[in-house]
Design a protein around this motif. Sequence first.
Motif, PDB file in Angstrom:
ATOM      1  N   PRO A  41       0.674  -1.180  -0.054  1.00  0.00           N
ATOM      2  CA  PRO A  41       0.097  -0.127  -0.112  1.00  0.00           C
ATOM      3  C   PRO A  41       0.891   1.267  -0.078  1.00  0.00           C
ATOM      4  N   ALA A  42       0.466   2.242  -0.734  1.00  0.00           N
ATOM      5  CA  ALA A  42       1.244   3.601  -0.674  1.00  0.00           C
ATOM      6  C   ALA A  42       1.431   3.987   0.683  1.00  0.00           C
ATOM      7  N   VAL A  48       7.362   3.846   5.287  1.00  0.00           N
ATOM      8  CA  VAL A  48       8.836   3.139   5.478  1.00  0.00           C
ATOM      9  C   VAL A  48       9.981   4.025   5.088  1.00  0.00           C
ATOM     10  N   GLU A  49       9.630   4.846   4.052  1.00  0.00           N
ATOM     11  CA  GLU A  49      10.464   5.973   3.691  1.00  0.00           C
ATOM     12  C   GLU A  49      10.782   6.911   4.425  1.00  0.00           C
ATOM     13  N   ALA A  50       9.560   7.396   5.351  1.00  0.00           N
ATOM     14  CA  ALA A  50       9.812   8.511   6.212  1.00  0.00           C
ATOM     15  C   ALA A  50      10.672   8.140   7.397  1.00  0.00           C
ATOM     16  N   ASP A  51      10.480   6.637   7.979  1.00  0.00           N
ATOM     17  CA  ASP A  51      11.149   6.231   9.069  1.00  0.00           C
ATOM     18  C   ASP A  51      12.531   5.886   8.637  1.00  0.00           C
ATOM     19  N   ALA A  52      12.798   5.318   7.434  1.00  0.00           N
ATOM     20  CA  ALA A  52      14.164   5.119   6.963  1.00  0.00           C
ATOM     21  C   ALA A  52      14.896   6.547   6.891  1.00  0.00           C
ATOM     22  N   ASN A  53      14.317   7.573   6.362  1.00  0.00           N
ATOM     23  CA  ASN A  53      15.184   8.782   6.300  1.00  0.00           C
ATOM     24  C   ASN A  53      15.601   9.198   7.676  1.00  0.00           C
ATOM     25  N   LEU A 117       5.825  -8.344   3.822  1.00  0.00           N
ATOM     26  CA  LEU A 117       5.022  -9.766   3.606  1.00  0.00           C
ATOM     27  C   LEU A 117       3.734  -9.608   3.807  1.00  0.00           C
ATOM     28  N   GLY A 118       2.959  -8.496   3.868  1.00  0.00           N
ATOM     29  CA  GLY A 118       1.691  -8.429   4.111  1.00  0.00           C
ATOM     30  C   GLY A 118       1.339  -8.016   5.684  1.00  0.00           C
ATOM     31  N   ASN A 119       0.083  -7.627   5.798  1.00  0.00           N
ATOM     32  CA  ASN A 119      -0.251  -7.230   7.179  1.00  0.00           C
ATOM     33  C   ASN A 119       0.664  -6.337   8.082  1.00  0.00           C
ATOM     34  N   GLY A 120       1.414  -5.463   7.396  1.00  0.00           N
ATOM     35  CA  GLY A 120       2.450  -4.423   7.945  1.00  0.00           C
ATOM     36  C   GLY A 120       3.760  -4.889   8.672  1.00  0.00           C
TER      37      GLY A 120
END
Length: 157
Positions: A41-42, A48-53, A117-120
């Motif tokens: 999902p978007a 993920v991008e925000a936390d990784a940055n 994997l799904g389900n967050g």
Amino acid sequence: MKSNAALESKSVSEQSKGVTTMAKPREPWNIRPAKKKADIPASIKAQVEADANVLIENVLKLRHIQSPVKGQKYHYVSDITGKWFRGYFYFISTYTCPDPNNVYSTLEAKFARMEYLGNGTFALYSITHTDEWIGVYDALSIDESMKAIKDDPFFAP
């Protein structure tokens, strides 16, 4: 006389009534990319991008970025980034070589990979010296994944 298949199917159907099951983490030696990839999902991608940055800027760059030493001829880590490619999120280190005789002045190397994997939940992979991805963790949330990348030496650039 009933066959074994009829007895087994009856017992399975009796057992499954009213029972919900959760996905179990895979054994460490059996963590491989899923055959059928879950659609990401978007909102998960953005999180993920925000936390990784945040992790990259506040922890990884401070811990691993090196400044060039005068007269140094060997590669050193000059930048760390992250990006989505196909169904994976990669953490990438950029190495710089100050030697003027080197063919390339910079090169990139992936050092960690997150598979949705799904389900967050995510599986985490580390790269080996032979450029093979090995599964290290399975079925982690985004926060648990970021903590593992931060603390586990498997994920050092």
